[in-house]
Enzyme design. Structure first.
Site, PDB file in Angstrom:
ATOM      1  N   GLY A  85       0.853  -1.188   0.000  1.00  0.00           N
ATOM      2  CA  GLY A  85       0.000   0.000   0.000  1.00  0.00           C
ATOM      3  C   GLY A  85       0.882   1.229   0.000  1.00  0.00           C
ATOM      4  N   GLN A 110       2.831   9.939   2.180  1.00  0.00           N
ATOM      5  CA  GLN A 110       4.158   9.341   2.055  1.00  0.00           C
ATOM      6  C   GLN A 110       4.931   9.858   0.850  1.00  0.00           C
ATOM      7  OE1 GLN A 110       2.547   5.124   2.614  1.00  0.00           O
ATOM      8  NE2 GLN A 110       4.589   5.009   3.553  1.00  0.00           N
ATOM      9  N   CYS A 139       7.043  -0.227   7.154  1.00  0.00           N
ATOM     10  CA  CYS A 139       6.530   0.950   6.467  1.00  0.00           C
ATOM     11  C   CYS A 139       7.597   1.494   5.521  1.00  0.00           C
ATOM     12  CB  CYS A 139       6.138   2.031   7.487  1.00  0.00           C
ATOM     13  SG  CYS A 139       5.378   3.476   6.740  1.00  0.00           S
ATOM     14  N   LEU A 140       7.166   1.883   4.332  1.00  0.00           N
ATOM     15  CA  LEU A 140       8.116   2.421   3.348  1.00  0.00           C
ATOM     16  C   LEU A 140       8.748   3.726   3.855  1.00  0.00           C
ATOM     17  CD1 LEU A 140       6.091   1.796   0.064  1.00  0.00           C
ATOM     18  CD2 LEU A 140       8.179   0.613   0.789  1.00  0.00           C
ATOM     19  N   HIS A 152      -3.522   0.355   8.068  1.00  0.00           N
ATOM     20  CA  HIS A 152      -2.184   0.968   8.069  1.00  0.00           C
ATOM     21  C   HIS A 152      -2.191   2.228   7.198  1.00  0.00           C
ATOM     22  CE1 HIS A 152       2.399   0.690   7.874  1.00  0.00           C
ATOM     23  NE2 HIS A 152       2.123   1.500   6.863  1.00  0.00           N
ATOM     24  N   GLU A 153      -2.838   2.137   6.037  1.00  0.00           N
ATOM     25  CA  GLU A 153      -2.905   3.309   5.137  1.00  0.00           C
ATOM     26  C   GLU A 153      -3.802   4.398   5.702  1.00  0.00           C
ATOM     27  OE1 GLU A 153      -0.480   0.888   3.266  1.00  0.00           O
ATOM     28  OE2 GLU A 153      -0.630   3.057   3.179  1.00  0.00           O
ATOM     29  N   HIS A 170      -2.006   6.556   8.038  1.00  0.00           N
ATOM     30  CA  HIS A 170      -1.141   7.568   7.404  1.00  0.00           C
ATOM     31  C   HIS A 170      -1.927   8.850   7.102  1.00  0.00           C
ATOM     32  CE1 HIS A 170       2.776   5.747   6.973  1.00  0.00           C
ATOM     33  NE2 HIS A 170       2.316   4.699   6.311  1.00  0.00           N
TER      34      HIS A 170
HETATM   35  O1  LIG Z   1       1.975   2.855   4.064  1.00  0.00           O
HETATM   36  C1  LIG Z   1       2.293   1.717   3.336  1.00  0.00           C
HETATM   37  N1  LIG Z   1       3.639   1.346   3.433  1.00  0.00           N
HETATM   38  O2  LIG Z   1       4.393   1.954   4.324  1.00  0.00           O
HETATM   39  C2  LIG Z   1       3.990   0.010   2.969  1.00  0.00           C
HETATM   40  C3  LIG Z   1       3.756  -1.072   4.016  1.00  0.00           C
HETATM   41  C4  LIG Z   1       2.335  -1.523   4.057  1.00  0.00           C
HETATM   42  C5  LIG Z   1       2.038  -2.492   5.169  1.00  0.00           C
HETATM   43  C6  LIG Z   1       2.985  -3.370   5.682  1.00  0.00           C
HETATM   44  C7  LIG Z   1       2.646  -4.244   6.710  1.00  0.00           C
HETATM   45  C8  LIG Z   1       1.367  -4.238   7.212  1.00  0.00           C
HETATM   46  C9  LIG Z   1       0.437  -3.359   6.699  1.00  0.00           C
HETATM   47  C10 LIG Z   1       0.783  -2.493   5.693  1.00  0.00           C
HETATM   48 NI    NI Z   2       3.316   2.898   5.806  1.00  0.00          NI
END
Ligand SMILES: OCN(O)CCCc1ccccc1
Ligand code: NI
Length: 180
Positions: free
Chosen positions: A60, A65, A110-111, A153-154, A157
């Protein structure tokens, strides 16, 4: 195309802002940004492209971000039933959720966070999401399992919340108390 240099890292204030609603119907610019975010995800999951452009794979990506404090995120991932979930959501809203909670057993990443962070991140097991989509529809969909976790998670953000804010015993850098 979006590459890692466009992805904002923790400590940047935009990750702690509450993102603004997108004016509807979305402008061509907003749609183009969301499409580019979605394209990042598909590129990051393509071995050759990810290697060539040094992309960290993601399921996601939320607009804050990439420095855009607007309420939209993209999802592109298969779930535990190998079902592909590929969306661009505009002004998403979790309108209801289960009491039951769940978490990924290996925690989350998270990215925007260039380090591993241990600990379980409690999430609603099931959610109902209202959103406008890239195709211009208005949807109300129920999600459970892995994809429900990614969506939460999104959503966080968009509200300036990082996944480690939710880890009980986390006391590392950048932690913020959760808004009441
Ligand atoms: O915001 C999205 N990003 O940082 C990528 C990681 C997405 C994500 C990873 C693990 C559990 C839920 C969501
Ligand atoms: Ni994230």
């Amino acid at each position: 195309m979006i590459t890692m240099d466009r992805i904002v890292r923790e400590g940047h204030p935009v990750l702690r802002e509450v993102a603004k609603e997108v004016a509807l119907p979305p402008s061509n610019e907003d749609l183009a940004v969301l499409k580019e975010m979605h394209e990042y995800l598909t590129n990051s999951q393509d071995q050759a492209i990810a290697e060539k452009y040094d992309l960290r794979p993601g399921s996601g990506l939320a607009a804050p971000q990439i420095g855009v404090a607007k309420r939209m995120f993209a999802i592109h991932t298969t779930d535990e039933k190998d079902q592909l979930h590929s969306y661009g959501f505009i002004n998403p809203k979790i309108v209801s959720h289960s009491v039951e909670e769940t978490s990924l057993e290996n925690g989350e990443g998270c990215l925007s966070v260039d380090r591993p962070v241990e600990g379980l991140v409690p999430r609603h097991a099931r959610i109902t999401l209202d959103a406008h989509t890239l195709d211009g529809e208005h949807i109300r969909m129920r999600f459970r399992g892995y994809i429900a976790i990614v969506i939460q998670h999104e959503m966080d953000h968009l509200n300036g919340i990082m996944f480690y804010d939710r880890i009980e015993e986390y006391d590392g850098p950048h932690k913020r108390p959760l808004p009441i």
